[in-house]
Design an enzyme around this catalytic site. Structure first.
Site, PDB file in Angstrom:
ATOM      1  N   ASP A  11     -37.056 -31.150  22.226  1.00 15.51           N
ATOM      2  CA  ASP A  11     -37.481 -32.077  21.173  1.00 15.51           C
ATOM      3  C   ASP A  11     -37.805 -31.196  19.975  1.00 15.51           C
ATOM      4  O   ASP A  11     -38.888 -30.613  19.905  1.00 15.51           O
ATOM      5  CB  ASP A  11     -38.708 -32.871  21.624  1.00 15.51           C
ATOM      6  CG  ASP A  11     -39.241 -33.786  20.528  1.00 15.51           C
ATOM      7  OD1 ASP A  11     -38.466 -34.186  19.642  1.00 15.51           O
ATOM      8  OD2 ASP A  11     -40.451 -34.087  20.556  1.00 15.51           O
ATOM      9  N   GLU A  71     -32.841 -33.762  21.371  1.00  9.32           N
ATOM     10  CA  GLU A  71     -33.079 -35.020  20.670  1.00  9.32           C
ATOM     11  C   GLU A  71     -32.562 -34.905  19.249  1.00  9.32           C
ATOM     12  O   GLU A  71     -32.855 -33.938  18.546  1.00  9.32           O
ATOM     13  CB  GLU A  71     -34.571 -35.354  20.672  1.00  9.32           C
ATOM     14  CG  GLU A  71     -34.863 -36.716  20.095  1.00  9.32           C
ATOM     15  CD  GLU A  71     -36.309 -37.133  20.231  1.00  9.32           C
ATOM     16  OE1 GLU A  71     -36.915 -37.487  19.200  1.00  9.32           O
ATOM     17  OE2 GLU A  71     -36.833 -37.106  21.366  1.00  9.32           O
ATOM     18  N   ASP A 144     -45.110 -33.826  22.971  1.00 10.66           N
ATOM     19  CA  ASP A 144     -43.832 -33.257  22.533  1.00 10.66           C
ATOM     20  C   ASP A 144     -43.111 -32.593  23.700  1.00 10.66           C
ATOM     21  O   ASP A 144     -41.886 -32.629  23.785  1.00 10.66           O
ATOM     22  CB  ASP A 144     -44.055 -32.260  21.394  1.00 10.66           C
ATOM     23  CG  ASP A 144     -44.687 -32.927  20.185  1.00 10.66           C
ATOM     24  OD1 ASP A 144     -43.933 -33.426  19.341  1.00 10.66           O
ATOM     25  OD2 ASP A 144     -45.929 -32.968  20.108  1.00 10.66           O
TER      26      ASP A 144
END
Length: 184
Positions: A11, A71, A144
């Site tokens: 991410d 992502e 996260d």
């Protein structure tokens, strides 16, 4: 011999980069690790990018992932935020591509849908579902790292499907798939 592979999920972010790793053995997932790279204390945006690259290389050299799931930046109203996220994602992708690791991008909604069945799920819902699915004892303070882990799990769930997102097997593939955007 067991059919094994490791998937690194990322991410990307310029404040916090979350990541998670899973091992797949005979089509069954096992949790390996999740963590985050904290970048808030650095003012220089180029130092942040350097640290993202170095940490991604370190993860690759330590865990030897076979694939990377990342992502994709979402389209928001703030162009500067998107630019920063895109740079962070690009640096993480460059690290993987420099080691010849195939990379697949997933939109945030696709990751949430794969994990929870709801493309509009909250970070907390995604984290709780991962905790249940992978048998995690606790969840981190910042989510996260669970977002990075979710990218890896999404990639596992989507394996073998024809349309799983954008994949790159090296610089040549990346350039070829993106040259239309550059020529516009």
């Amino acid at each position: 011999m067991a059919n094994e592979k490791i998937i690194l999920g990322i991410d990307p972010g310029t404040t916090i980069m979350g990541f998670g790793l899973i091992k797949v053995v005979n089509k069954k997932m096992e949790f390996l690790q999740m963590n985050e790279l904290l970048l808030q204390k650095y003012d220089d945006p180029y130092i942040k990018l350097k640290l993202i690259f170095e940490r991604t290389i370190e993860l690759i050299d330590t865990y030897h992932p076979d694939e990377i799931a990342i992502e994709a930046p979402f389209f928001g109203k703030n162009v500067q935020s998107m630019l920063k996220l895109g740079r962070a994602q690009g640096v993480a992708m460059a690290a993987g591509l420099s080691r010849q690791i195939p990379i697949t991008e997933y939109l945030p909604k696709k990751i949430k849908m794969a994990i929870t069945g709801n493309g509009n799920a909250s970070k907390e819902q995604v984290a709780r579902m991962l905790q249940s699915t992978l048998g995690l004892k606790s969840l981190p303070k910042n989510l996260d790292s669970t977002d990075g882990l979710a990218a890896a799990v999404c990639h596992f769930y989507n394996e073998g499907r024809i349309e799983i997102g954008k994949s790159y097997t090296g610089w040549g593939a990346f350039v070829k798939q993106n040259e239309k955007r550059v020529k516009k």
